[in-house]
Design a protein around this motif. Structure first.
Motif, short mmCIF file in Angstrom:
data_model
loop_
_atom_site.label_atom_id
_atom_site.label_comp_id
_atom_site.label_asym_id
_atom_site.label_seq_id
_atom_site.Cartn_x
_atom_site.Cartn_y
_atom_site.Cartn_z
N SER A 9 -22.29 -19.73 -23.26
CA SER A 9 -23.21 -19.83 -24.39
C SER A 9 -23.55 -18.45 -24.91
CB SER A 9 -24.50 -20.52 -23.95
OG SER A 9 -25.22 -19.67 -23.09
N ARG A 10 -24.45 -18.42 -25.91
CA ARG A 10 -24.96 -17.14 -26.35
C ARG A 10 -25.62 -16.42 -25.20
NH1 ARG A 10 -26.77 -20.57 -28.62
NH2 ARG A 10 -28.91 -20.10 -28.04
N ARG A 11 -26.21 -17.16 -24.25
CA ARG A 11 -26.83 -16.50 -23.09
C ARG A 11 -25.79 -15.67 -22.35
NH1 ARG A 11 -27.84 -20.69 -20.10
NH2 ARG A 11 -26.08 -20.38 -18.75
N LEU A 54 -26.01 -17.26 -38.36
CA LEU A 54 -24.80 -17.19 -37.54
C LEU A 54 -25.09 -16.39 -36.28
CD1 LEU A 54 -23.42 -14.08 -37.63
CD2 LEU A 54 -22.81 -14.81 -39.92
N PHE A 55 -24.33 -16.72 -35.25
CA PHE A 55 -24.31 -15.89 -34.04
C PHE A 55 -22.88 -15.44 -33.82
CE2 PHE A 55 -23.87 -15.12 -29.49
CZ PHE A 55 -24.89 -14.19 -29.33
N TRP A 56 -22.75 -14.23 -33.29
CA TRP A 56 -21.47 -13.54 -33.08
C TRP A 56 -20.91 -13.06 -34.42
CZ3 TRP A 56 -21.40 -11.97 -28.44
CH2 TRP A 56 -20.26 -11.40 -27.86
N PRO A 57 -21.54 -11.99 -34.94
CA PRO A 57 -21.13 -11.46 -36.25
C PRO A 57 -19.82 -10.69 -36.14
CG PRO A 57 -22.76 -10.03 -35.25
CD PRO A 57 -22.62 -11.22 -34.32
N PRO A 58 -19.30 -10.19 -37.24
CA PRO A 58 -18.11 -9.33 -37.16
C PRO A 58 -18.36 -8.14 -36.24
CG PRO A 58 -18.58 -9.93 -39.44
CD PRO A 58 -19.74 -10.40 -38.62
N GLY A 67 -27.72 -10.53 -34.21
CA GLY A 67 -26.94 -9.59 -33.42
C GLY A 67 -26.05 -10.31 -32.43
N GLY A 68 -25.23 -9.54 -31.76
CA GLY A 68 -24.27 -10.10 -30.81
C GLY A 68 -22.94 -9.40 -30.99
N ASN A 69 -21.90 -9.91 -30.33
CA ASN A 69 -20.61 -9.25 -30.30
C ASN A 69 -20.85 -7.84 -29.74
OD1 ASN A 69 -17.87 -8.81 -30.66
ND2 ASN A 69 -17.85 -9.70 -32.71
N ASP A 70 -20.42 -6.79 -30.42
CA ASP A 70 -20.75 -5.45 -29.93
C ASP A 70 -21.81 -4.78 -30.80
OD1 ASP A 70 -19.17 -5.13 -32.15
OD2 ASP A 70 -17.70 -3.79 -31.23
N MET A 71 -22.62 -5.62 -31.47
CA MET A 71 -23.69 -5.13 -32.34
C MET A 71 -25.01 -5.27 -31.60
SD MET A 71 -21.65 -4.51 -34.87
CE MET A 71 -22.75 -4.16 -36.23
N ILE A 94 -30.79 -23.87 -39.43
CA ILE A 94 -29.52 -24.19 -38.77
C ILE A 94 -28.77 -22.89 -38.54
CG2 ILE A 94 -27.31 -25.39 -38.95
CD1 ILE A 94 -29.58 -27.36 -38.80
N GLN A 95 -28.21 -22.73 -37.33
CA GLN A 95 -27.41 -21.55 -37.03
C GLN A 95 -26.08 -21.98 -36.41
OE1 GLN A 95 -29.77 -17.88 -36.00
NE2 GLN A 95 -31.01 -19.40 -34.95
N TYR A 96 -25.04 -21.24 -36.75
CA TYR A 96 -23.69 -21.58 -36.29
C TYR A 96 -23.32 -20.77 -35.05
CZ TYR A 96 -22.92 -24.05 -40.70
OH TYR A 96 -23.00 -24.93 -41.75
N PHE A 97 -22.85 -21.48 -34.03
CA PHE A 97 -22.33 -20.86 -32.83
C PHE A 97 -20.84 -21.23 -32.71
CE2 PHE A 97 -21.07 -20.94 -28.37
CZ PHE A 97 -21.48 -19.70 -27.95
N THR A 98 -19.93 -20.33 -32.94
CA THR A 98 -20.11 -18.96 -33.37
C THR A 98 -19.54 -18.80 -34.78
OG1 THR A 98 -17.95 -18.26 -32.48
CG2 THR A 98 -19.85 -18.15 -31.00
#
Length: 455
Positions: free
Chosen positions: A8-10, A64-68, A91-95, A283-287
């Motif tokens: 998951s995002r976790r 969104l989660f897991w951006p560019p 945020g997420g990915n390497d951001m 609403i948020q999209y994974f991923t």
């Protein structure tokens, strides 16, 4: 996700931002006998707290989660996000630090997006001498960027961290009350945990005092079954939001990973429309970007493939967001969810409530295909009601007949392209008028009903 076989995002946050101490739900809660207690119809709304801008304005949050990744943080990539109808980038990915987030915030502003960055100085803030000044300084750095809408503070926290998180979010609220301190919750996946999950939500709301109650629950599995706790999770989150006067958000799944299947176009829309019927205000999209080189799971195709090319899911989300979710969401964002019930189902999903005429302000009977009915009203209450009808199925069209109560004067069907309500054809006599609803697989429709003013 809450079991070790899924990511998951976790898990992604732990690997990218160094999040520690987060346990899976079975370790958070002691299972108790299943419970279906709690109201399906809620009339006593708690007074809401002062809301950050992202919750108070008229734009429906689509995130969104897991951006560019950093190397793909360009004007083109963020215009691509905005073109899809997404308006919030997490945020997420390497951001996950200021150097990367600076560019993200610049690109987000260029594209007219808002951002909820991850910064370890916030996520890992620990009360010690001088910590408040360090947090305030971090906030000040971000305040210089117009796209900054708050922080993604934590994902699926263990309750042992609630005191620390409360101190962080309180300080954020005092320093920047117009920004969101965002925390997302773990769901539950086995029916015996229902009662314990309600206590978990109560503790979370009381001890964190969040601005929004957010969670994730990905119901569609690779064996083509639906998790048995999907609808009751929506119900419990809805109740927690209503009782505390807070909006609710949810993540929907876009990508096959672990036991979660790749949704079809209808299944993607179904996740969104069920959430709307249950009153979700975001609403948020994974991923969004497809995670790659993960040590634990292989991710198939999210909205953007690992190569950087849009997948079919991007096109589905584009149509869903721009042609349905944003216009319908704008209508519902500031309304109160009065009811979230299931109609025309012989056997109800676990923990859900069946439609009854006594509980509805506008309907006296239903027939035909199975649907989920979300009934809404304004605050303060007036003579208008809104009804969102979601198809219970993502494989077949729904054809239902809804009989209105005598006190309903007229019904309007929402037309997303013009953001207007067109008169709905009523059949029958004034003592028993009805209207027919046809909804494609996974779809949903919004109606506005006018009541006779009281004498």
């Amino acid at each position: 996700m809450t079991d070790d076989s899924t990511l998951s995002r976790r898990g992604l946050l732990r690997l990218t931002a160094g999040a520690a101490g987060v346990a899976a739900l079975p370790n958070l809660l002691t299972p108790t006998p299943a419970s279906a207690s709690g109201p399906a119809y809620v009339d006593d709304l708690a007074a809401p707290a002062i809301a950050p801008n992202i919750l108070a304005d008229d734009v429906y949050p689509i995130g969104l989660f897991w951006p560019p990744p950093r190397k793909q943080t360009t004007e083109f990539r963020y215009e691509q996000i905005a073109n899809c109808g997404i308006n919030v980038v997490s945020g997420g990915n390497d951001m996950v630090n200021m150097p990367a987030n600076t560019k993200m915030l610049q690109m987000a502003a260029h594209a007219g997006l808002r951002a909820l960055p991850i910064d370890n100085r916030i996520t890992h803030a620990t009360p010690c001498p001088g910590w408040e000044n360090a947090v305030r300084q971090t906030v000040a750095e971000y305040q210089a960027y117009p796209a900054f809408a708050g922080f993604l503070v934590h994902d699926e926290p263990n309750p042992i961290h609630y005191p620390r998180l409360r101190m962080i979010t309180d300080l954020l609220a005092a320093t920047a009350p117009d920004k969101l301190g965002f925390i997302n919750l773990v769901p539950f996946y086995t029916t015996p945990q229902d009662g314990a999950y309600q206590e978990f939500l109560r503790r979370y709301v009381e001890q964190i005092d969040p601005s929004v109650v957010s969670y994730d629950h990905y119901p569609l599995l690779t064996d083509n079954t639906i998790r048995p706790t999907f609808f009751v999770n929506h119900r419990r989150i809805r109740e927690a939001g209503l009782r505390s006067g807070r909006p609710t958000w949810v993540y929907v799944n876009t990508v096959q990973h672990g036991v979660m299947k790749q949704p079809t176009q209808a299944e993607l829309g179904w996740q969104v429309n069920v959430a709307l019927a249950y009153g979700c205000k975001g609403i948020q999209y994974f991923t969004y970007w497809t995670p790659e080189n993960r040590p634990d799971h292989f991710f198939h195709e999210a909205l953007i493939r690992k190569s950087g090319c849009p997948s079919a899911v991007y096109g589905w989300a584009w149509e869903l967001n721009r042609c349905h979710l944003q216009p319908v969401g704008r209508e519902l964002k500031h309304l109160v969810s009065h009811a979230a019930v299931h109609a025309n189902e012989a056997t109800l999903p676990f923990g859900t409530e069946r439609f009854t005429a006594a509980g509805s302000d506008v309907l006296s009977a239903t027939s035909g295909s199975a649907v989920v009915l979300g009934e809404f009203r304004s605050e303060p209450v007036n003579n208008t009601r809104w009804l969102f009808v979601a198809n219970r199925s993502y494989t077949a069209a729904a054809n239902a007949r809804l009989t209105i109560k005598p006190e309903v004067d007229s019904v309007g069907t929402f037309v997303a392209t013009s953001a207007t309500y067109q008169p709905t054809l009523l059949i029958g006599t004034p003592a028993g008028q009805a209207f027919d609803v046809t909804i494609p697989p996974g779809g949903g429709k919004l109606f506005r009903l006018a009541l006779t003013p009281p004498a």
